[in-house]
Write a protein that holds these residues in place. Structure first.
Motif: not given
Length: 63
Positions: A6-10, A16-22
């Motif tokens: 979570k720290h690195h993703l933040a 937030d675009i990566y889940p949409i692309i997936s």
């Protein structure tokens, strides 16, 4: 472990675009497989479905 992720993703901008692309990629692959399935030759599919039931391991379903 989750705090580490979570720290690195933040710290990533526009993460937030990566889940949409997936989701879009999954949807496109799923639709492509559905189209390929429905457009497949019915006789070939019938022969392939009988392959597990054949006793002869050398039989060719394409003939």
């Amino acid at each position: 472990m989750l705090k580490f992720v979570k720290h690195h993703l933040a710290t990533i901008d526009n993460v937030d675009i990566y889940p949409i692309i997936s989701l879009i990629l999954f949807g496109l692959v799923f639709i492509a497989i559905l189209i390929k399935t429905f457009l497949a030759d019915k006789n070939t599919m019938k022969q392939l479905s009988q392959m597990p039931l054949n006793d002869d391991p050398n039989s060719n379903p394409q003939n």
